[in-house]
Design an enzyme around this catalytic site. Sequence first.
Site, mmCIF file in Angstrom:
data_model
loop_
_atom_site.group_PDB
_atom_site.id
_atom_site.type_symbol
_atom_site.label_atom_id
_atom_site.label_comp_id
_atom_site.label_asym_id
_atom_site.label_seq_id
_atom_site.Cartn_x
_atom_site.Cartn_y
_atom_site.Cartn_z
ATOM 1 N N LEU A 85 0.813 -1.230 0.000
ATOM 2 C CA LEU A 85 0.000 0.000 0.000
ATOM 3 C C LEU A 85 0.842 1.274 0.000
ATOM 4 O O LEU A 85 1.991 1.297 0.430
ATOM 5 C CB LEU A 85 -0.927 -0.004 1.216
ATOM 6 C CG LEU A 85 -1.867 -1.204 1.330
ATOM 7 C CD1 LEU A 85 -2.877 -0.974 2.438
ATOM 8 C CD2 LEU A 85 -2.582 -1.500 0.019
ATOM 9 N N HIS A 86 0.218 2.347 -0.476
ATOM 10 C CA HIS A 86 0.837 3.677 -0.525
ATOM 11 C C HIS A 86 -0.255 4.710 -0.263
ATOM 12 O O HIS A 86 -1.427 4.354 -0.024
ATOM 13 C CB HIS A 86 1.526 3.895 -1.876
ATOM 14 C CG HIS A 86 0.662 3.565 -3.049
ATOM 15 N ND1 HIS A 86 -0.436 4.327 -3.404
ATOM 16 C CD2 HIS A 86 0.697 2.533 -3.939
ATOM 17 C CE1 HIS A 86 -1.023 3.801 -4.461
ATOM 18 N NE2 HIS A 86 -0.369 2.699 -4.807
ATOM 19 N N ASP A 87 0.112 5.987 -0.381
ATOM 20 C CA ASP A 87 -0.845 7.045 -0.026
ATOM 21 C C ASP A 87 -2.069 7.073 -0.937
ATOM 22 O O ASP A 87 -3.100 7.642 -0.578
ATOM 23 C CB ASP A 87 -0.154 8.415 -0.042
ATOM 24 C CG ASP A 87 0.749 8.581 1.171
ATOM 25 O OD1 ASP A 87 0.661 7.750 2.099
ATOM 26 O OD2 ASP A 87 1.549 9.540 1.180
ATOM 27 N N GLY A 88 -1.962 6.487 -2.132
ATOM 28 C CA GLY A 88 -3.138 6.395 -2.998
ATOM 29 C C GLY A 88 -4.207 5.517 -2.357
ATOM 30 O O GLY A 88 -5.404 5.803 -2.449
ATOM 31 N N HIS A 89 -3.769 4.462 -1.690
ATOM 32 C CA HIS A 89 -4.735 3.606 -0.983
ATOM 33 C C HIS A 89 -5.312 4.340 0.232
ATOM 34 O O HIS A 89 -6.506 4.234 0.534
ATOM 35 C CB HIS A 89 -4.074 2.295 -0.544
ATOM 36 C CG HIS A 89 -3.605 1.449 -1.688
ATOM 37 N ND1 HIS A 89 -2.283 1.370 -2.061
ATOM 38 C CD2 HIS A 89 -4.285 0.680 -2.571
ATOM 39 C CE1 HIS A 89 -2.161 0.565 -3.102
ATOM 40 N NE2 HIS A 89 -3.366 0.140 -3.435
ATOM 41 N N GLY A 118 -9.352 3.478 -7.406
ATOM 42 C CA GLY A 118 -8.555 4.609 -7.886
ATOM 43 C C GLY A 118 -8.620 4.764 -9.399
ATOM 44 O O GLY A 118 -8.627 3.780 -10.146
HETATM 45 O O1 PAF Z 1 -6.455 -2.493 -8.122
HETATM 46 C C1 PAF Z 1 -6.143 -3.442 -7.366
HETATM 47 O O2 PAF Z 1 -5.378 -3.276 -6.413
HETATM 48 C C2 PAF Z 1 -6.728 -4.810 -7.619
HETATM 49 O O3 PAF Z 1 -6.896 -5.050 -8.967
HETATM 50 C C3 PAF Z 1 -8.017 -5.076 -6.827
HETATM 51 C C4 PAF Z 1 -9.147 -4.149 -7.255
HETATM 52 C C5 PAF Z 1 -7.765 -4.920 -5.348
HETATM 53 C C6 PAF Z 1 -8.501 -6.512 -7.079
HETATM 54 O O4 PAF Z 1 -7.573 -7.442 -6.629
#
Ligand code: PAF
Length: 280
Positions: free
Chosen positions: A33-37, A147
């Site tokens: 993960l990063h700040d976009g998440h 995103g």
């Molecule tokens: O965009 C992502 O990170 C993946 O394709 C998702 C939507 C989590 C599905 O595994």
Amino acid sequence: MEVITSIPALRARIGAMRANGQGIGLVPTLGGLHDGHAALVEAARAAGDLPVATLFLNPAQFSESEDLERYPAERDADIALLKAAGAALVFAPATEEIYPPGFSTRISITAFEDVLCAQNRPGHFNGVSLVVCKLLCIARAERAYFGEKDWQQCLVVKALVRDLNIDTDIVTVPTARDSDGLALSTRNRYLTAAERRLAPQLYHEICEAAARIAQGTPTELACAEAQETLTLAGFSQVEYLECRNAETLRLAPSPGRGARVFVAARLGAARLIDNVPVPA
Ligand code: PAF
């Protein structure tokens, strides 16, 4: 912030959360993960939802030649990021929880199957659709957040919920960028220092192409010249750089409203994608 690994426990917990009247905002992720998440979690909170994030490295969406094995799996860091962003709950199942022995269902989605990333990643969107369908069925969230860097994925997921009557609204969130314009992506971690310095040019070239198209340059010319510039700059393979309608993804030779410029290119070990609107 609780971390849950089983489907029954998640359902029980979500049921209890829903009892107090708030909606559930699902934020599906692969981890790394990063700040976009974090921005997705924050968007869910801002909309008044209880953000439920999922951490699941979905093997079904990676082909054998892709980076499943080296995809960053940093569970503790990911959980810390989600907690700081305000997630209410994290669902982090093992592979067998989602795909138990005997699992045999597939999804074949033909929307947008012959354009952009679908051309270079055969089967990818079927794998994404399968896991998103499962996660939406499991969580029964009111909304799910995705995103816009993965614009084609957003359209595929919208087609999926429409076709299968899944009762979840799909909310898209603008692309988060570093200060130099590079779209945040887990795969940016594969870049060397020199490649990282070059990478923002991807964004700048599609912005330039979009601006030229808005000023009347033929779309094919603007896109071809931007592609050439990226190749000369050192991007090893520009898979596509195209102007397409934002909703249909058909080529937009004379863009009206709603055209976007899309790019995918390889830089060292990373495959980078991005897209921007053509200014009205
Ligand atoms: O965009 C992502 O990170 C993946 O394709 C998702 C939507 C989590 C599905 O595994």
